[in-house]
Write a protein that holds these residues in place. Structure first.
Motif, PDB file in Angstrom:
ATOM      1  N   PRO A 700       1.262  -1.334   0.683  1.00  0.00           N
ATOM      2  CA  PRO A 700       0.199  -0.516   0.423  1.00  0.00           C
ATOM      3  C   PRO A 700       1.011   1.494  -0.133  1.00  0.00           C
ATOM      4  CG  PRO A 700      -0.753  -1.515   1.640  1.00  0.00           C
ATOM      5  CD  PRO A 700       0.588  -2.512   1.016  1.00  0.00           C
ATOM      6  N   CYS A 701       1.733   1.377   0.895  1.00  0.00           N
ATOM      7  CA  CYS A 701       3.023   2.118   0.787  1.00  0.00           C
ATOM      8  C   CYS A 701       3.891   2.454  -0.647  1.00  0.00           C
ATOM      9  CB  CYS A 701       4.098   2.207   2.087  1.00  0.00           C
ATOM     10  SG  CYS A 701       3.422   2.298   3.804  1.00  0.00           S
ATOM     11  N   ILE A 702       4.139   1.126  -1.330  1.00  0.00           N
ATOM     12  CA  ILE A 702       4.663   1.707  -2.714  1.00  0.00           C
ATOM     13  C   ILE A 702       3.505   2.607  -3.541  1.00  0.00           C
ATOM     14  CG2 ILE A 702       4.810   0.420  -4.662  1.00  0.00           C
ATOM     15  CD1 ILE A 702       6.970  -1.118  -2.653  1.00  0.00           C
ATOM     16  N   ASP A 703       1.818   1.224  -3.717  1.00  0.00           N
ATOM     17  CA  ASP A 703       1.088   2.368  -4.719  1.00  0.00           C
ATOM     18  C   ASP A 703       0.682   3.538  -4.104  1.00  0.00           C
ATOM     19  OD1 ASP A 703       0.460  -0.686  -5.641  1.00  0.00           O
ATOM     20  OD2 ASP A 703      -0.876  -0.702  -3.756  1.00  0.00           O
ATOM     21  N   GLU A 704       0.889   3.885  -2.685  1.00  0.00           N
ATOM     22  CA  GLU A 704       0.276   5.530  -2.514  1.00  0.00           C
ATOM     23  C   GLU A 704       2.108   6.052  -3.778  1.00  0.00           C
ATOM     24  OE1 GLU A 704      -1.719   6.551  -1.016  1.00  0.00           O
ATOM     25  OE2 GLU A 704      -1.231   8.758  -1.085  1.00  0.00           O
ATOM     26  N   LEU A 705       2.447   5.751  -3.610  1.00  0.00           N
ATOM     27  CA  LEU A 705       3.822   6.211  -4.295  1.00  0.00           C
ATOM     28  C   LEU A 705       3.779   6.484  -5.911  1.00  0.00           C
ATOM     29  CD1 LEU A 705       6.911   4.875  -2.942  1.00  0.00           C
ATOM     30  CD2 LEU A 705       6.460   7.716  -2.599  1.00  0.00           C
ATOM     31  N   LEU A 706       2.754   5.638  -6.903  1.00  0.00           N
ATOM     32  CA  LEU A 706       2.094   5.676  -7.357  1.00  0.00           C
ATOM     33  C   LEU A 706       1.075   7.002  -8.000  1.00  0.00           C
ATOM     34  CD1 LEU A 706       2.665   1.844  -8.375  1.00  0.00           C
ATOM     35  CD2 LEU A 706       4.345   3.679  -8.542  1.00  0.00           C
ATOM     36  N   VAL A 707       0.092   7.730  -7.189  1.00  0.00           N
ATOM     37  CA  VAL A 707      -0.233   8.690  -6.949  1.00  0.00           C
ATOM     38  C   VAL A 707       0.081   9.965  -7.904  1.00  0.00           C
ATOM     39  CG1 VAL A 707      -2.304   9.715  -5.681  1.00  0.00           C
ATOM     40  CG2 VAL A 707      -1.892   7.720  -5.764  1.00  0.00           C
ATOM     41  N   ASP A 708      -0.838   9.754  -8.796  1.00  0.00           N
ATOM     42  CA  ASP A 708      -0.018  11.713  -9.213  1.00  0.00           C
ATOM     43  C   ASP A 708       0.803  12.427  -8.766  1.00  0.00           C
ATOM     44  OD1 ASP A 708      -2.755  11.832 -11.931  1.00  0.00           O
ATOM     45  OD2 ASP A 708      -1.370  10.503 -12.011  1.00  0.00           O
ATOM     46  N   GLY A 709       2.030  12.469  -8.702  1.00  0.00           N
ATOM     47  CA  GLY A 709       2.688  13.674  -7.878  1.00  0.00           C
ATOM     48  C   GLY A 709       3.059  12.820  -6.818  1.00  0.00           C
ATOM     49  N   ASN A 710       2.686  12.194  -6.154  1.00  0.00           N
ATOM     50  CA  ASN A 710       3.549  11.727  -4.777  1.00  0.00           C
ATOM     51  C   ASN A 710       4.891  10.672  -5.464  1.00  0.00           C
ATOM     52  OD1 ASN A 710       1.246  11.734  -3.960  1.00  0.00           O
ATOM     53  ND2 ASN A 710       0.972  10.457  -3.010  1.00  0.00           N
ATOM     54  N   GLU A 711       5.220   9.891  -6.268  1.00  0.00           N
ATOM     55  CA  GLU A 711       6.736   9.925  -6.729  1.00  0.00           C
ATOM     56  C   GLU A 711       7.406  11.014  -6.909  1.00  0.00           C
ATOM     57  OE1 GLU A 711       6.956   8.159 -11.059  1.00  0.00           O
ATOM     58  OE2 GLU A 711       8.252   6.568  -9.724  1.00  0.00           O
ATOM     59  N   ALA A 712       7.162  12.075  -6.924  1.00  0.00           N
ATOM     60  CA  ALA A 712       8.397  13.073  -7.670  1.00  0.00           C
ATOM     61  C   ALA A 712       8.149  13.900  -5.779  1.00  0.00           C
ATOM     62  CB  ALA A 712       7.678  14.266  -8.755  1.00  0.00           C
TER      63      ALA A 712
END
Length: 898
Positions: A700-712
Motif C-alpha cells: 500500500p505504501c508503494i501504491d501510494e507513491l504511484l498516485v499522481d505527483g507523490n513519486e516526485a
C-alpha cells in the motif's frame, strides 16, 4: 497489558455491521471524553443514555445529544428511517429540556453521506441544510420546518393514539397533544437551528480507523506522563471504562468526566500516583469536620504532590480549600499554619494558562503572615521554603500579580540575607551547613542576579565550592541534588539564553560534581543525572547542543556498563546512535546501533530482547540516511523478524516510527529498480521474503507513491533526508562522502564483504573524533579543507599521503579484525586512532610535537578511548550481524548505478 488491540478490529472485514456500529459509538464516546479532558471542557458525558452520547455541562446548563450511525453502504435522506427517528427523538428531547431552561444541541453523525435524489425523498434539501448549517437563510429554515414537522407530527400522532387508548394515560396524552398542536413557528425555527448534520463520506473501516487514530493523538496530549509504550494500555483501559459505564443501572453512575479519567490514569501510574489517588478519593467523601495534626499532614503531603506534578493541577483548588480550613482554626499551632500558608500560596501560583502564573492579588495578607516572623524559622527546610516563596513573590511583583511595595520586598531580601549569614556562622552540623551553602548560592543567583550574565556570577560558584570542601565530613548530604539543580540552571539558560557564553562556569562546576556523585551515590544516580543533562541540550535544537547531548549520553553509557544497569547502557547507545545520524555522522551512529544490538543479543535479560529490533531500527536509520539503501532493506528485514519475535506490540498502526519505517522500505523497494534497472529481478525476489506483510503493509505504501505527483514529491523528500548518494552500496567500488566543519570528507574502497567492515569501522572512528573536535577541538588548530582517502585491507596498518599535488589525499591500510582478546582489540583501535591522528595532524597549524601533545590531551580529556570503542570492535559485531552469504546474495558488485 490489556488483551485488546482495536486497530486490528478496525481492519476486521468479517465483523458484522452491528458490531462495528457498537464499537464506533463506544470509541467515539472515548474520543469525546479525551477531547474534553485535553481541552479542559467541564462536561459530563453519558454513553448510551438518552442518546448514543449525551453531554451535560450543569454550570452552563448546556446539554448536547449526539446520535452516531455507521454503515458500510448506506446513505441518508428524509425518507430514511434513521433520520425520521432521529428527528422525532431530537424534538421530544428539545421540548422536554427547553421547558427546563437548558441550552441544547443535537447532532446526527455518520460515516456515510447524503443520498441521491429519488422521487420525494428530500435528499436535496438535506444536502442544502447540511451545507448551510450555521448560516441558514430564513427561506431554508422554513423549507426545513415544512419537511421535518410532518415527520414529527406522524410520530406524535402514533404515540398519542397509543396513550389515549389507555385509561391511565389518556387525560395526560390529550393535554400534551393540545400543547404540541399549539406550538408556534418560532419554536420550530429554534428547533431547526439546534440540529447539526455530519456526513463524513467515508467507509465504515475508514471511520473506525480515524476515530481510533484521533483517540491515540489525544492520549498523547494528556497532561499525564504517558510513554509511547503505555499508549495501548491507556486506550484499552479507558475504552473498557466506557463500556462498563453503559451497563450501570443508575444513570448517575454512567458519568465520564475529567475526575473519572484522572482516577483511572492515576491508578495506572506508579505507587506514588496510586497512593495519591486513594487519598484524593478519600477526602472527596470526607466530612472535613475533624481537624487533627495527622489529617493535616495527609492533606499537606497530597497538596504538595499535586503541586509538583503538572498533570494534577486541576486538583489544586480542591486541596487549597482543605488547607484553608486549617488556616481558619484559631487554636491550631502557628508552625503548622505556616506550612499550610506556604502550600496555599504556591497552589494559587499554579499556572492558569500554559505559561502564566496564577495571580496573588488579594492574598497579600496571607503572604505577609508567612514572612511576619521568618527569623523564627531557621532550619534548612524552613529557609528553603522561605527562599522559594520569596523568589515567587519577587517574580509576581515584577509581572504585577501581587500588590506589594518595593520597600517591603527589599526588606524581606535583607532580612533573609542576614538570617542565612547568621545561621552559617553558628555551630551546626556539616550536613546542615552544606544545605545552607546551597541555599546561599541560589539566593545569590535568583535574587541578586535575575539573569545569568557574564561577569555577574562570581558569588555563586565560590559559594557552592564550600559544599565540596565540606563533603568529606558529611553523612547524608545528597550531592546529586545539587547536581540536578545546577543542571536546571544550565537547562534554563540553554533554552532562553546563549548556551555557549553564559553557562560555562556552571558546566565546569557540574563536571566536578559528577566526579563526586559516582563514588558517593553510585552509577545509577550519576547516570540519570547525565541523561537529564543530555536531554536538556537536545531541547535547545542547534547542532552544537546536539553534540553536547551526545557527549552526556556517552558518559551515562560508560557508567552503565555493568550487569544491573545493562538496559540503561543499551538505551544510552540507542540515544547516541539516534542523534549522531541527523548530524551526518551516520557510521558513528551505525556503530552505536551495532553496540546496542550486541549487548541485547548476548544478554540473558528478557527485558533487553525487545531492544534488538530498536537497535536494528537505529542501524537501518543510519544506513537509509547515508544512502546505503540495499543494506537498509536487509536491515529492515532483520528488524521485522525481531519485532515479530520479541516486540509484536510495536507493530501496531499507532506506532508512528514504525509507520515511517514501512514508508521507508516502500520507498526503497520502489526506487531501487528505478535507479538501477538491472536489479529489478532481485528486488521482486526480495519482496517475496516478506510474505503477507508485504501485501498488507508495504505494497500500500508503494501504491501510494504511484498516485499522481507523490513519486516526485517523495523523491525530493528522500534527497533532503539522505546525506550521500542514493544506493552507494551497489557497484564494484564504494564511495562514502560526508561533511566535517562544512567541508567534504570522502573515503573510497572496494565494495566487498571484508573491506566494507574494515572501512565502516574506520569511518565510524573518524566521525566520533570529528564530533568531539566540533565541540572541544579548538586546541588542535585545524585548517578546514576537504580530505580524500583511499582505503584498502592489508596485513599491516598504514596511513600515507598520496602524491597528487595536494596535501589532503591519503592512502590508508587497515586489517581485518575479529579477535575476542581485549588486549588485541585495544591494540587494533590504537592503530586506527594513530592513523586518524596522522590525517588530522596534517591539517593542523601546530608543530608535530605540539600537535602530538594537544591530541593526546584531547583524547584523555574527552574520554575518546571509551567513545571510539564500546563493547567490541565494530568489525566483530558487523561480522556477527551480516554473514558473507547475506552480503553476496544480491551480487551488488555486478551492477552499476552511476
Amino acid at each position: 497489558m490489556e488483551p485488546i488491540s482495536l486497530h486490528i478490529f478496525a481492519k476486521n472485514r468479517d465483523a458484522t455491521a452491528v458490531e462495528k456500529g457498537y464499537e464506533y459509538q463506544r470509541i467515539s464516546t472515548l474520543l469525546q471524553w479525551l477531547y474534553n479532558k485535553v481541552n479542559k471542557i467541564p462536561e459530563d458525558i453519558y454513553y448510551d443514555y438518552g442518546d448514543d452520547i449525551f453531554g451535560n455541562d450543569e454550570k452552563l446548563r448546556q446539554r448536547d445529544f449526539r446520535q452516531l450511525k455507521l454503515y458500510d453502504s448506506k446513505s441518508f435522506s428524509f425518507a430514511s428511517e434513521e433520520v425520521k427517528k432521529a428527528l422525532a427523538h431530537f424534538f421530544l428531547l428539545f421540548w422536554q429540556q427547553r421547558q427546563q431552561g437548558h441550552e441544547l444541541s443535537f447532532v446526527f453523525e455518520t460515516n456515510s453521506g447524503v443520498a441521491e435524489k429519488r422521487e420525494d425523498n428530500g435528499a436535496e434539501l438535506l444536502s442544502e441544510w447540511h451545507k448551510g448549517q450555521g448560516s441558514m437563510s430564513a427561506d431554508l429554515i422554513q423549507r426545513c420546518i415544512a419537511q421535518c414537522k410532518p415527520i414529527v407530527d406522524a410520530y406524535v400522532e402514533s404515540q398519542y393514539k397509543r396513550l389515549v387508548a389507555q385509561k391511565d394515560t389518556a387525560d395526560k396524552a390529550k393535554e400534551e397533544k393540545g400543547k404540541y398542536d399549539a406550538l408556534g413557528n418560532d419554536v420550530w425555527e429554534d428547533f431547526i437551528s439546534r440540529i447539526t448534520w455530519i456526513f463524513d463520506g467515508v467507509s465504515s473501516d475508514e471511520a473506525l480507523e480515524k476515530v481510533i487514530s484521533n483517540a491515540y493523538s489525544l492520549i498523547d496530549e494528556l497532561p499525564f506522563p504517558i510513554g509511547k509504550e503505555q499508549r495501548d494500555n491507556v486506550f484499552a483501559r479507558l475504552y473498557r471504562e466506557v463500556g462498563s459505564k453503559s451497563t450501570e443501572d443508575d444513570p448517575a453512575n454512567r458519568c465520564l468526566n475529567a475526575d473519572s479519567m484522572d482516577n483511572i490514569l492515576l491508578s495506572m501510574g506508579d505507587n506514588k500516583d496510586q497512593n495519591y489517588k486513594e487519598v484524593y478519593e478519600k477526602w472527596q467523601g470526607d466530612d472535613h469536620q475533624l481537624h487533627t495534626i495527622g489529617r493535616f499532614y495527609e492533606i499537606l503531603n497530597s497538596a504538595k504532590y499535586c503541586r509538583q506534578r503538572s498533570y494534577l493541577k486541576d486538583h489544586a483548588k480542591f486541596w487549597k480549600a482543605l488547607l484553608q480550613d486549617y488556616l481558619n482554626l484559631e487554636d491550631f499551632p502557628i508552625t503548622v499554619k505556616r506550612q499550610a500558608l506556604y502550600e496555599v500560596i504556591l497552589l494559587t501560583l499554579i499556572p492558569t494558562l500554559d505559561m502564566d502564573f496564577g495571580s496573588l492579588i488579594g492574598m497579600e495578607p496571607s503572604v505577609e503572615d508567612f514572612f511576619k516572623d521568618l527569623e523564627r524559622y531557621d532550619t534548612s527546610r524552613d529557609l528553603e521554603d522561605t527562599l522559594n516563596l520569596l523568589t515567587y513573590i519577587i517574580t509576581s511583583q515584577r509581572i504585577k500579580n501581587i500588590n506589594l511595595s518595593d520597600e517591603y520586598i527589599n526588606q524581606l531580601v535583607q532580612r533573609f540575607d542576614t538570617l542565612l549569614a547568621d545561621k552559617l556562622n553558628s555551630d551546626i552540623s556539616p550536613d546542615e551547613k552544606c544545605r545552607l551553602w546551597e541555599l546561599q548560592g541560589f539566593f545569590h543567583l535568583n535574587l541578586v542576579n535575575s539573569k545569568l550574565r557574564e561577569g555577574k556570577i562570581e558569588s555563586v560558584i565560590p559559594t557552592f565550592r564550600h559544599i565540596i570542601d565540606l563533603l568529606p565530613q558529611t553523612s547524608f548530604y545528597p550531592i546529586s541534588q545539587l547536581s540536578r539543580r545546577v543542571k536546571d540552571i544550565i537547562e534554563i539558560n540553554v533554552r532562553f539564553g546563549s548556551p555557549d557564553t553564559n553557562v560555562q562556569p556552571f558546566e565546569d562546576f557540574q563536571e566536578e560534581i559528577d566526579e563526586l556523585i559516582l563514588p558517593r551515590e553510585g552509577p545509577l544516580s550519576a547516570g540519570q543525572t547525565l541523561i537529564e543533562r543530555g536531554v536538556s541540550y537536545l531541547e535547545h535544537g542547534d547542532r552544537n547542543s546536539h553534540i553536547k547531548a551526545i557527549n552526556y549520553f556517552h558518559k551515562a553509557k560508560i557508567l552503565s556498563y555493568q550487569d544491573d544497569l545493562l538496559e540503561r547502557f543499551v538505551l544510552s547507545c540507542l540515544n547516541i546512535s539516534q542523534f549522531y545520524t541527523p548530524l551526518g555522522y551516520t557510521f558513528a551512529a551505525k556503530y552505536y546501533g551495532l553496540s546496542a544490538y550486541w549487548v541485547s543479543r548476548h544478554s540473558t535479560d528478557p527485558n533487553l530482547f525487545k531492544r534488538l529490533s530498536q537497535a536494528l531500527a537505529m542501524i537501518r536509520y543510519a544506513d537509509f540516511t547515508q544512502g546505503a539503501w540495499l543494506t537498509a532493506s536487509y536491515d529492515f528485514y532483520e528488524e521485522l523478524d525481531y519485532k515479530f519475535q520479541f516486540d509484536p506490540d510495536s507493530l501496531s498502526d499507532g506506532d508512528q516510527p514504525w509507520l515511517e519505517a514501512i514508508t521507508e522500505i516502500g520507498c526503497m523497494l520502489h526506487f531501487i529498480p528505478k535507479m538501477c534497472p538491472a536489479m529489478s529481478v532481485f528486488i521482486e525476489f526480495f519482496k517475496t521474503r516478506f510474505g503477507q506483510f508485504y501485501t498488507d503493509e508495504i505494497k500500500p505504501c508503494i501504491d501510494e507513491l504511484l498516485v499522481d505527483g507523490n513519486e516526485a514529491k517523495m523523491e525530493a523528500i528522500n534527497a533532503q533526508r539522505t546525506t550521500d548518494r542514493l544506493l552507494n552500496d551497489v557497484g564494484a567500488e564504494r564511495v562514502i562522502t560526508w561533511e566535517f566543519l562544512k567541508t567534504k570528507w570522502q573515503v573510497r574502497f572496494v565494495n566487498d564483504y571484508i573491506t566494507n567492515a574494515v572501512a565502516e569501522e574506520f569511518i565510524a572512528l573518524l566521525q566520533v573524533i570529528q564530533a568531539e573536535i566540533e565541540l572541544n577541538g579548538a586546541s588542535l588548530a585545524l585548517n578546514v579543507v576537504p580530505v580524500f582517502i583511499e582505503l584498502k585491507v592489508d596485513d599491516q596498518y598504514a596511513a600515507g599521503k598520496k602524491q597528487s599535488g595536494t596535501d589532503n589525499h591519503w592512502r590508508v591500510a587497515s586489517m581485518k579484525h575479529s579477535s575476542t582478546v581485549s588486549e588485541e582489540v585495544n591494540a587494533h583501535y590504537q592503530h586506527l586512532a594513530s592513523m586518524a591522528a596522522a590525517i588530522f595532524r596534517s591539517l593542523s597549524t601546530l608543530s608535530k610535537e605540539d600537535f602530538a601533545k594537544a591530541f593526546n590531551e584531547f583524547i584523555l580529556k574527552n574520554g575518546l578511548d571509551k567513545k571510539t570503542l564500546t563493547v567490541n570492535s565494530c568489525q566483530r559485531i558487523y561480522y556477527h550481524l551480516v554473514d558473507q552469504a547475506k552480503f553476496d546474495e544480491p551480487q551488488r558488485t555486478a551492477y552499476s548505478v552511476y
